[in-house]
Design an enzyme around this catalytic site. Sequence first.
Site, PDB file in Angstrom:
ATOM      1  N   ASP A  19       0.855  -1.182   0.000  1.00  0.00           N
ATOM      2  CA  ASP A  19       0.000   0.000   0.000  1.00  0.00           C
ATOM      3  C   ASP A  19       0.897   1.241   0.000  1.00  0.00           C
ATOM      4  O   ASP A  19       1.796   1.346   0.835  1.00  0.00           O
ATOM      5  CB  ASP A  19      -0.894   0.007   1.240  1.00  0.00           C
ATOM      6  CG  ASP A  19      -1.855   1.179   1.231  1.00  0.00           C
ATOM      7  OD1 ASP A  19      -2.941   1.040   0.649  1.00  0.00           O
ATOM      8  OD2 ASP A  19      -1.510   2.228   1.799  1.00  0.00           O
ATOM      9  N   ASP A 118      -3.613   2.417  -5.489  1.00  0.00           N
ATOM     10  CA  ASP A 118      -2.513   2.539  -4.532  1.00  0.00           C
ATOM     11  C   ASP A 118      -2.243   1.260  -3.741  1.00  0.00           C
ATOM     12  O   ASP A 118      -1.512   1.273  -2.762  1.00  0.00           O
ATOM     13  CB  ASP A 118      -2.777   3.690  -3.566  1.00  0.00           C
ATOM     14  CG  ASP A 118      -3.913   3.406  -2.601  1.00  0.00           C
ATOM     15  OD1 ASP A 118      -4.791   2.598  -2.938  1.00  0.00           O
ATOM     16  OD2 ASP A 118      -3.911   4.005  -1.515  1.00  0.00           O
ATOM     17  N   GLU A 119      -2.819   0.143  -4.164  1.00  0.00           N
ATOM     18  CA  GLU A 119      -2.646  -1.106  -3.419  1.00  0.00           C
ATOM     19  C   GLU A 119      -2.616  -2.295  -4.370  1.00  0.00           C
ATOM     20  O   GLU A 119      -3.400  -2.375  -5.306  1.00  0.00           O
ATOM     21  CB  GLU A 119      -3.791  -1.256  -2.424  1.00  0.00           C
ATOM     22  CG  GLU A 119      -3.668  -2.430  -1.505  1.00  0.00           C
ATOM     23  CD  GLU A 119      -4.780  -2.473  -0.472  1.00  0.00           C
ATOM     24  OE1 GLU A 119      -4.976  -3.549   0.102  1.00  0.00           O
ATOM     25  OE2 GLU A 119      -5.462  -1.447  -0.243  1.00  0.00           O
TER      26      GLU A 119
END
Length: 178
Positions: A19, A118-119
């Site tokens: 993350d 974002d992950e």
Amino acid sequence: MVREIDYSVAPRRDILCIDVKSFFASVECVKRHLNPLTTYLVVMSHAERQGGLVLAASPMMKAEFGIKTGSRRYELPDDSRIIIAPPRMNLYLHVNEMILKIARRYVSKDDLYVFSIDEFFMDVTQYHALFGDTMSIAKRLQQDIWQELRLAVTIGIGENPFLGKSHWMWKQNIIGAA
């Protein structure tokens, strides 16, 4: 009759949950040649309005002022250190691709699972002979992303994506860490 299961013979995987910390805000900091971990920055839609919405806040905004995703413009303190950036989705998508390109140095595309901008998850089970144990791979990936892009990532480790995400959440104190 209750049948016991011998989990010691079950296959085990080494999954990383990666993350990017405060992704949009961190990217904006880096584009301004600022440290994303020490800069006071929010990405905000409609910043000219008091109801403008915070889409991302840097770690310092979260820690010092309690500003987070979903906060409103009127909640921002009057502080000259705070930078308000408009959202730039094309930029964030481009940086996301750069991050994934770094990740693909360690695993094939079949072992890379994108969850959001974002992950993502990586199954590093079959890459130990090339890159070392799971912790070594996680540390190298984290260092590569920081050195090349100046973005901080947190990494959870587990035997499946759920456990990897749970480990990440525990490390972030999102779920109870006793």
